[in-house]
Design a protein around this motif. Sequence first.
Motif, PDB file in Angstrom:
ATOM      1  N   GLU A  20     -33.585 -16.916   1.364  1.00  0.00           N
ATOM      2  CA  GLU A  20     -32.435 -16.516   2.381  1.00  0.00           C
ATOM      3  C   GLU A  20     -32.277 -17.148   3.457  1.00  0.00           C
ATOM      4  O   GLU A  20     -31.408 -17.349   4.180  1.00  0.00           O
ATOM      5  CB  GLU A  20     -32.076 -15.200   2.305  1.00  0.00           C
ATOM      6  N   LYS A  24     -26.920 -20.743   3.248  1.00  0.00           N
ATOM      7  CA  LYS A  24     -25.461 -20.821   3.847  1.00  0.00           C
ATOM      8  C   LYS A  24     -24.986 -19.457   4.306  1.00  0.00           C
ATOM      9  O   LYS A  24     -24.428 -19.351   5.498  1.00  0.00           O
ATOM     10  CB  LYS A  24     -24.570 -21.242   2.584  1.00  0.00           C
ATOM     11  N   THR A  25     -25.429 -18.372   3.501  1.00  0.00           N
ATOM     12  CA  THR A  25     -25.009 -17.042   4.016  1.00  0.00           C
ATOM     13  C   THR A  25     -25.806 -16.708   5.471  1.00  0.00           C
ATOM     14  O   THR A  25     -25.315 -16.106   6.354  1.00  0.00           O
ATOM     15  CB  THR A  25     -25.455 -15.928   3.144  1.00  0.00           C
ATOM     16  N   SER A  28     -23.822 -18.476   7.850  1.00  0.00           N
ATOM     17  CA  SER A  28     -22.548 -17.768   8.097  1.00  0.00           C
ATOM     18  C   SER A  28     -22.587 -16.549   9.008  1.00  0.00           C
ATOM     19  O   SER A  28     -21.575 -16.363   9.882  1.00  0.00           O
ATOM     20  CB  SER A  28     -21.825 -17.293   6.807  1.00  0.00           C
ATOM     21  N   CYS A  45     -21.995  -8.100   6.203  1.00  0.00           N
ATOM     22  CA  CYS A  45     -22.964  -9.038   5.590  1.00  0.00           C
ATOM     23  C   CYS A  45     -24.178  -8.304   4.851  1.00  0.00           C
ATOM     24  O   CYS A  45     -24.501  -8.659   3.687  1.00  0.00           O
ATOM     25  CB  CYS A  45     -23.701  -9.914   6.386  1.00  0.00           C
ATOM     26  N   THR A 152     -20.013 -13.181   2.439  1.00  0.00           N
ATOM     27  CA  THR A 152     -21.530 -13.224   1.887  1.00  0.00           C
ATOM     28  C   THR A 152     -21.557 -12.949   0.426  1.00  0.00           C
ATOM     29  O   THR A 152     -22.444 -13.477  -0.292  1.00  0.00           O
ATOM     30  CB  THR A 152     -22.140 -11.955   2.892  1.00  0.00           C
ATOM     31  N   GLY A 155     -20.547 -15.882  -1.549  1.00  0.00           N
ATOM     32  CA  GLY A 155     -21.393 -16.962  -1.167  1.00  0.00           C
ATOM     33  C   GLY A 155     -22.886 -16.849  -1.952  1.00  0.00           C
ATOM     34  O   GLY A 155     -23.481 -17.854  -2.373  1.00  0.00           O
ATOM     35  N   GLU A 156     -23.222 -15.628  -2.279  1.00  0.00           N
ATOM     36  CA  GLU A 156     -24.565 -15.332  -2.840  1.00  0.00           C
ATOM     37  C   GLU A 156     -24.107 -15.209  -4.564  1.00  0.00           C
ATOM     38  O   GLU A 156     -25.336 -15.314  -5.056  1.00  0.00           O
ATOM     39  CB  GLU A 156     -24.985 -14.116  -2.542  1.00  0.00           C
ATOM     40  N   ASP A 159     -25.994 -17.577  -7.015  1.00  0.00           N
ATOM     41  CA  ASP A 159     -27.077 -18.450  -6.196  1.00  0.00           C
ATOM     42  C   ASP A 159     -28.466 -18.190  -6.773  1.00  0.00           C
ATOM     43  O   ASP A 159     -28.773 -17.307  -7.546  1.00  0.00           O
ATOM     44  CB  ASP A 159     -27.105 -17.848  -4.754  1.00  0.00           C
ATOM     45  N   THR A 189     -30.871 -10.840   7.786  1.00  0.00           N
ATOM     46  CA  THR A 189     -29.331 -11.088   7.955  1.00  0.00           C
ATOM     47  C   THR A 189     -29.446 -10.395   9.901  1.00  0.00           C
ATOM     48  O   THR A 189     -28.637 -11.010  10.412  1.00  0.00           O
ATOM     49  CB  THR A 189     -28.704  -9.892   7.342  1.00  0.00           C
TER      50      THR A 189
END
Length: 231
Positions: A20, A24-25, A28, A45, A152, A155-156, A159, A189
């Motif tokens: 992670e 991208k997340t 973001s 998130c 989020t 986006g995940e 993945d 995060t």
Amino acid sequence: MGFSVVEGFSKSLAMTVLSEIGDKTFFSAAILAMRHPRRLVLSGCLSALVVMTILSVLVGWAAPNLVSRKWTHHITTVLFFLFGLWSLWEGFTSKGDDDELAEVEAKLDADLKANNAATKTDSKANDDLKKQQRPFLTHFFSPIFLKAFSITFFGEWGDKSQIATIGLAADQNPYGVVLGGILGQALCTTAAVFGGKTLASQISEKMVLLSGGFLFLVFGIQSFLAPIGES
């Protein structure tokens, strides 16, 4: 199936952090936190990642009940090797650490401009009519929270880390996997939200990809050597 909570926890934590951080997340969350209140971005998130982790673990936990333990073990082993080689290939062929950051920033900028244009167009509308036309969820949650959550979550979805979590949960103690995954997501995060773009730009994407690739290969070798039902 390994019933050690500690083993599932440690594997899930290490895999989540290396998968992670710098993705991208992560970027973001870092960029959103620069534009909106951090508490809303962090809660949005992190909520999405917790939900995604729990869903992934549930799928992995149910897999051995749908497919034989032998096949889930073999599939998990193959996935670890594939993801390991994939990450190593991405690491060695990576052109630059700022490419993904720039891509995410450009996408969020485009979304922001679109939202601003829509706001200007509707500026003359009646306030009461606006409230009636607001999406249902915005009556209960902040739009910023929902934006962070949706970016989020989707986006995940699908993945590499999500699929790997499913495979890990199918072969390890699901409680350990979900706890390790949630802790890993919380650490990444929180670092993204409070570290901001500065932290993101200092992360070596190449090293993260190579480290994650080697970790996946280690998991794959361990799973390959372990007797079925004891991995």
